[in-house]
Write a protein that holds these residues in place. Structure first.
Motif, PDB file in Angstrom:
ATOM      1  N   SER A 145     -34.707  43.812 -24.148  1.00  0.00           N
ATOM      2  CA  SER A 145     -34.127  43.734 -25.486  1.00  0.00           C
ATOM      3  C   SER A 145     -35.128  44.239 -26.523  1.00  0.00           C
ATOM      4  O   SER A 145     -36.328  44.179 -26.320  1.00  0.00           O
ATOM      5  N   GLY A 146     -34.618  44.730 -27.642  1.00  0.00           N
ATOM      6  CA  GLY A 146     -35.492  45.197 -28.726  1.00  0.00           C
ATOM      7  C   GLY A 146     -34.889  46.404 -29.414  1.00  0.00           C
ATOM      8  O   GLY A 146     -33.823  46.894 -29.027  1.00  0.00           O
ATOM      9  N   ASN A 147     -35.583  46.874 -30.422  1.00  0.00           N
ATOM     10  CA  ASN A 147     -35.128  48.060 -31.149  1.00  0.00           C
ATOM     11  C   ASN A 147     -34.916  49.252 -30.214  1.00  0.00           C
ATOM     12  O   ASN A 147     -33.973  50.016 -30.347  1.00  0.00           O
ATOM     13  N   PHE A 148     -35.812  49.384 -29.223  1.00  0.00           N
ATOM     14  CA  PHE A 148     -35.808  50.568 -28.343  1.00  0.00           C
ATOM     15  C   PHE A 148     -34.585  50.633 -27.420  1.00  0.00           C
ATOM     16  O   PHE A 148     -34.284  51.676 -26.846  1.00  0.00           O
ATOM     17  N   GLN A 151     -29.757  37.654 -25.411  1.00  0.00           N
ATOM     18  CA  GLN A 151     -30.587  38.482 -26.282  1.00  0.00           C
ATOM     19  C   GLN A 151     -32.051  38.084 -26.242  1.00  0.00           C
ATOM     20  O   GLN A 151     -32.740  38.083 -27.260  1.00  0.00           O
ATOM     21  N   SER A 152     -32.515  37.729 -25.066  1.00  0.00           N
ATOM     22  CA  SER A 152     -33.926  37.399 -24.923  1.00  0.00           C
ATOM     23  C   SER A 152     -34.718  38.659 -24.636  1.00  0.00           C
ATOM     24  O   SER A 152     -34.263  39.529 -23.892  1.00  0.00           O
ATOM     25  N   ILE A 153     -35.890  38.765 -25.198  1.00  0.00           N
ATOM     26  CA  ILE A 153     -36.807  39.814 -24.759  1.00  0.00           C
ATOM     27  C   ILE A 153     -37.587  39.280 -23.558  1.00  0.00           C
ATOM     28  O   ILE A 153     -37.645  38.071 -23.308  1.00  0.00           O
ATOM     29  N   LEU A 194     -38.479  49.084 -21.046  1.00  0.00           N
ATOM     30  CA  LEU A 194     -38.994  47.926 -21.775  1.00  0.00           C
ATOM     31  C   LEU A 194     -39.602  48.343 -23.112  1.00  0.00           C
ATOM     32  O   LEU A 194     -40.086  49.464 -23.251  1.00  0.00           O
ATOM     33  N   GLY A 195     -39.622  47.411 -24.083  1.00  0.00           N
ATOM     34  CA  GLY A 195     -40.458  47.585 -25.262  1.00  0.00           C
ATOM     35  C   GLY A 195     -41.839  47.045 -24.941  1.00  0.00           C
ATOM     36  O   GLY A 195     -42.035  46.355 -23.933  1.00  0.00           O
ATOM     37  N   ASP A 196     -42.812  47.340 -25.788  1.00  0.00           N
ATOM     38  CA  ASP A 196     -44.167  46.819 -25.526  1.00  0.00           C
ATOM     39  C   ASP A 196     -44.174  45.290 -25.596  1.00  0.00           C
ATOM     40  O   ASP A 196     -44.853  44.621 -24.808  1.00  0.00           O
ATOM     41  N   GLY A 197     -43.390  44.712 -26.508  1.00  0.00           N
ATOM     42  CA  GLY A 197     -43.327  43.258 -26.615  1.00  0.00           C
ATOM     43  C   GLY A 197     -42.726  42.628 -25.374  1.00  0.00           C
ATOM     44  O   GLY A 197     -43.285  41.696 -24.789  1.00  0.00           O
ATOM     45  N   ASP A 208     -43.511  52.124 -26.434  1.00  0.00           N
ATOM     46  CA  ASP A 208     -44.558  51.376 -27.151  1.00  0.00           C
ATOM     47  C   ASP A 208     -44.661  51.832 -28.606  1.00  0.00           C
ATOM     48  O   ASP A 208     -45.113  52.944 -28.885  1.00  0.00           O
ATOM     49  N   ASP A 209     -44.262  50.949 -29.504  1.00  0.00           N
ATOM     50  CA  ASP A 209     -44.452  51.208 -30.942  1.00  0.00           C
ATOM     51  C   ASP A 209     -45.493  50.245 -31.524  1.00  0.00           C
ATOM     52  O   ASP A 209     -45.607  50.111 -32.740  1.00  0.00           O
ATOM     53  N   GLU A 210     -46.219  49.563 -30.628  1.00  0.00           N
ATOM     54  CA  GLU A 210     -47.266  48.613 -31.043  1.00  0.00           C
ATOM     55  C   GLU A 210     -46.727  47.587 -32.035  1.00  0.00           C
ATOM     56  O   GLU A 210     -47.383  47.238 -33.020  1.00  0.00           O
ATOM     57  N   ALA A 211     -45.531  47.111 -31.762  1.00  0.00           N
ATOM     58  CA  ALA A 211     -44.895  46.172 -32.697  1.00  0.00           C
ATOM     59  C   ALA A 211     -43.680  45.529 -32.073  1.00  0.00           C
ATOM     60  O   ALA A 211     -43.144  46.015 -31.084  1.00  0.00           O
ATOM     61  N   TYR A 212     -43.274  44.418 -32.654  1.00  0.00           N
ATOM     62  CA  TYR A 212     -41.933  43.907 -32.432  1.00  0.00           C
ATOM     63  C   TYR A 212     -41.039  44.717 -33.372  1.00  0.00           C
ATOM     64  O   TYR A 212     -40.692  44.277 -34.478  1.00  0.00           O
ATOM     65  N   GLY A 213     -40.728  45.925 -32.909  1.00  0.00           N
ATOM     66  CA  GLY A 213     -40.072  46.898 -33.774  1.00  0.00           C
ATOM     67  C   GLY A 213     -38.795  46.372 -34.407  1.00  0.00           C
ATOM     68  O   GLY A 213     -38.505  46.659 -35.572  1.00  0.00           O
ATOM     69  N   ALA A 214     -38.031  45.604 -33.640  1.00  0.00           N
ATOM     70  CA  ALA A 214     -36.771  45.091 -34.185  1.00  0.00           C
ATOM     71  C   ALA A 214     -37.038  44.299 -35.465  1.00  0.00           C
ATOM     72  O   ALA A 214     -36.287  44.401 -36.449  1.00  0.00           O
ATOM     73  N   GLU A 215     -38.134  43.539 -35.472  1.00  0.00           N
ATOM     74  CA  GLU A 215     -38.448  42.726 -36.660  1.00  0.00           C
ATOM     75  C   GLU A 215     -39.033  43.594 -37.770  1.00  0.00           C
ATOM     76  O   GLU A 215     -38.736  43.389 -38.957  1.00  0.00           O
ATOM     77  N   VAL A 216     -39.835  44.568 -37.370  1.00  0.00           N
ATOM     78  CA  VAL A 216     -40.416  45.482 -38.365  1.00  0.00           C
ATOM     79  C   VAL A 216     -39.300  46.178 -39.142  1.00  0.00           C
ATOM     80  O   VAL A 216     -39.330  46.252 -40.377  1.00  0.00           O
TER      81      VAL A 216
HETATM   82  C1  TPP Z   1     -37.680  35.356 -26.056  1.00  0.00           C
HETATM   83  C2  TPP Z   1     -37.466  35.999 -27.362  1.00  0.00           C
HETATM   84  N1  TPP Z   1     -38.390  35.876 -28.336  1.00  0.00           N
HETATM   85  C3  TPP Z   1     -38.227  36.490 -29.527  1.00  0.00           C
HETATM   86  C4  TPP Z   1     -37.119  37.237 -29.772  1.00  0.00           C
HETATM   87  C5  TPP Z   1     -36.918  37.924 -31.116  1.00  0.00           C
HETATM   88  N2  TPP Z   1     -37.095  39.387 -30.927  1.00  0.00           N
HETATM   89  C6  TPP Z   1     -36.034  40.210 -30.791  1.00  0.00           C
HETATM   90  S1  TPP Z   1     -36.482  41.805 -30.583  1.00  0.00           S
HETATM   91  C7  TPP Z   1     -38.105  41.414 -30.675  1.00  0.00           C
HETATM   92  C8  TPP Z   1     -39.152  42.479 -30.599  1.00  0.00           C
HETATM   93  C9  TPP Z   1     -39.255  43.134 -29.278  1.00  0.00           C
HETATM   94  O1  TPP Z   1     -40.367  43.983 -29.287  1.00  0.00           O
HETATM   95  P1  TPP Z   1     -40.485  45.113 -28.229  1.00  0.00           P
HETATM   96  O2  TPP Z   1     -40.229  44.602 -26.879  1.00  0.00           O
HETATM   97  O3  TPP Z   1     -41.787  45.807 -28.441  1.00  0.00           O
HETATM   98  O4  TPP Z   1     -39.272  46.101 -28.582  1.00  0.00           O
HETATM   99  P2  TPP Z   1     -39.085  46.902 -29.967  1.00  0.00           P
HETATM  100  O5  TPP Z   1     -38.194  46.084 -30.822  1.00  0.00           O
HETATM  101  O6  TPP Z   1     -40.435  47.099 -30.561  1.00  0.00           O
HETATM  102  O7  TPP Z   1     -38.460  48.202 -29.582  1.00  0.00           O
HETATM  103  C10 TPP Z   1     -38.293  40.033 -30.867  1.00  0.00           C
HETATM  104  C11 TPP Z   1     -39.597  39.381 -30.994  1.00  0.00           C
HETATM  105  C12 TPP Z   1     -36.150  37.327 -28.742  1.00  0.00           C
HETATM  106  N3  TPP Z   1     -35.032  38.017 -28.882  1.00  0.00           N
HETATM  107  N4  TPP Z   1     -36.372  36.730 -27.550  1.00  0.00           N
END
Ligand code: TPP
Ligand code: MG
Length: 540
Positions: free
Chosen positions: A376-379, A402-404, A427-430, A455-463
């Motif tokens: 899960s994530g922006n990516f 919707q868990s990462i 996967l995202g980096d997070g 890898d965007d070095e961030a929790y991109g979805a939150e950014v």
């Molecule tokens: C277990 C869990 N913790 C926190 C979140 C909130 N959350 C949703 S997307 C995200 C960021 C994910 O980062 P990354 O894997 O790097 O993907 P990106 O969004 O950067 O593409 C977070 C922290 C979640 N969905 N699930």
């Protein structure tokens, strides 16, 4: 034989193929009994990984998944994965030791925990019911499509089991549809000019039946994200409906005069917050669970029953018609049906690769016989939209919670279910760093997996959620981490991709012996959020 052994033997006799877990004293004997009964046991490094592996394995194999955990922390560690499975109605049996002695450090209310996340709680309360309870847990999992926690109190587990492990394996049940509702849907299909079928999780077994009916009714074919690939190869396949839909798919779904949702709830993701369902369109839902008829986009007509059986019954009642299937539409689906047909401006540069260019590059390089798992994530849309899959058995999407952090374990479970396919974890980096405990599992099992980290070095979805409003982003951004080096340390091959030219390293791995997993550490561009995420934020 002790009770723990009888439980393991009984489940093996039910037909369990593979079990996943982390073994401690409280599940040692039951796990060994599974193995003695012929079940393959896969040791995960974290119970969260084990639960998600079993979930993905069940989804991709069509068999019941089994998880084995220690009492207390073994179960709490597994909870996020179990919640995902329960929400997805994955048939899963979780074997957990249980410390019923309240003074025990391991004691918690395990039944309450299971119930709180949507699972069913059961217990082997006495030696006499060891076998019957185990079979009942399996039955509820397979027939009611539930995630079942079978608590195994430590004292009962250790007691002698008298008697024989005689088991009649419960079969999958399938409801017979009501005649009147089927006739009404036949009438609607016979009158529709532009019918669209949207197939969801509950239709993944019914490709043939749905394609045959759609051909008669002149319907276009789409899926929810979890059923991606179901109609691959059909000239009328619009691919995914919802946030990941191509502009063409969105336009044609909006143009429908009848939408039939097959085993699909039509939630906000599948309908882009309802905007793909035009005002006045007739909506029909076919579902095993009548509760689905009223949720999300409510249905004008609900047909209760198994999707394949309903479609079969309808095929006998619907006369062939052109419907939505004109030569013009066919030509457009051919020309604009895939995301990679949609022009875009490549934003790669400065040592970073555009995630679209990365995904298209991987789509070209990786063998088509693949099974793609998405975290899960922006990516998440980039691999979902630009990396194609051969069919519904090529896509595993554990996103109901919707868990990462579930992506890597998802890919492991999927890989074990489909050893004939190249597993791809996106996967995202997070999410990658959250689930990284299972990287050693990938290496240990010798899975020929490709792990792609956007890898965007961030929790991109939150950014991208909060950045535009001027909020400080220090809590959701990170310094660069050398994920390629981390992967090599685990025994993987790795390439770092900072531009399209670096994909040559992926080609080299594909052409080589593939004797080690490959981690593709892609440094992706991140100036703005993905368009489906921006749309989702607007929806909120
Ligand atoms: C277990 C869990 N913790 C926190 C979140 C909130 N959350 C949703 S997307 C995200 C960021 C994910 O980062 P990354 O894997 O790097 O993907 P990106 O969004 O950067 O593409 C977070 C922290 C979640 N969905 N699930
Ligand atoms: Mg990120």
């Amino acid at each position: 034989m002790i009770v723990a052994e009888a439980v393991g033997r009984a489940l093996a006799a039910c037909g369990v193929g593979t079990a996943f877990g982390v073994v401690g004293s409280g599940n040692f004997h039951v796990t060994n009994a599974l193995v003695a009964g012929g079940v393959r046991f896969v040791a995960a490094r974290h119970e969260g990984g084990a639960a998600t592996m079993a979930d993905a394995y069940a989804r991709m194999s069509g068999r019941v998944g089994v998880v084995s955990v220690h009492q207390g922390p073994g179960l709490t560690n597994a909870l996020t994965g179990l919640t995902e499975a329960a929400k997805s109605r994955t048939p899963l049996v979780v074997l957990a030791g249980e410390a019923t002695e309240v003074q025990s450090n391991f004691h918690i209310d395990q039944a309450a925990l299971a119930t709180a996340v949507g699972a069913v709680a059961m217990r082997v309360a006495s030696p006499e019911e060891a076998v019957s309870r185990a079979v009942e847990a399996y039955r509820v999992a397979v027939q009611e499509r539930r995630t079942v926690l079978l608590n195994l109190p430590l004292d009962v587990q250790a007691a002698p089991f008298e008697g024989a492990v005689d088991v009649i394996p419960p079969a999958t049940a399938s409801a017979v549809p009501a005649v009147g509702e089927v006739a009404e849907l036949a009438r609607l299909l016979g009158a529709a000019e532009r019918p669209v079928f949207i197939a969801g999780r509950g239709a993944r077994h019914a490709r043939r039946e749905l394609e045959e009916l759609a051909a008669l009714a002149g319907a276009l074919l789409a899926t929810s994200a979890v059923a991606k690939g179901l109609f691959r190869g059909s000239p009328w396949d619009l691919d995914v409906s919802g946030g990941f839909a191509t502009p063409l798919a969105a336009e044609l779904i909006r143009g429908a005069d009848l939408i039939v949702a097959w085993g699909c709830a039509l939630n906000m993701w599948t309908t882009r917050h309802g905007t793909l369902v035009s005002p006045g369109v007739k909506v029909v839902k076919v579902d095993l669970d009548p509760a689905a008829f009223k949720t999300h986009v409510p249905a004008d007509l609900g047909v209760a029953g198994d999707v394949a059986r309903v479609a079969e019954a309808l095929a006998a009642q619907v006369a062939p018609r052109t419907g939505y299937r004109s030569p013009e539409i066919a030509a457009r689906v051919r020309a604009e049906g895939r995301w990679r047909d949609v022009p875009y401006e490549d934003e790669s540069g400065g040592g970073r690769i555009d995630p679209r260019t990365l995904s298209i590059g991987l789509d070209d390089l990786l063998p088509r016989e693949r099974i793609v798992a998405i975290d899960s994530g922006n990516f998440m849309g980039y691999p979902s939209m630009f990396v194609d899959v051969p069919d519904e058995g090529g896509f595993c999407f554990t996103q109901a919670f919707q868990s990462i952090g579930l992506g890597l374990a998802t890919a492991i479970g999927a890989a074990i279910a489909r050893p004939d396919r190249l597993p791809v974890a996106a996967l995202g980096d997070g999410g990658a760093l959250m689930g990284i405990a299972e990287l050693e599992t990938v290496v240990r099992l010798g899975l020929p997996m490709v792990i792609v980290v956007y890898d965007d070095e961030a929790y991109g979805a939150e950014v991208h959620h909060f950045g535009p409003h001027g909020h400080p982003l220090g809590t959701v951004t990170f310094p660069p981490a050398d994920l390629a080096a981390i992967a090599r340390g685990h025994g993987c091959a790795a390439v770092t991709v900072g531009g399209p030219g670096d994909l040559a390293g992926v080609a080299e791995w594909v052409d080589g012996p593939r004797d080690r997993p490959l981690l593709v550490h892609a440094k992706v561009t991140a100036e703005h959020g993905s368009w489906w995420l921006e749309e989702a934020f607007r929806g909120h």
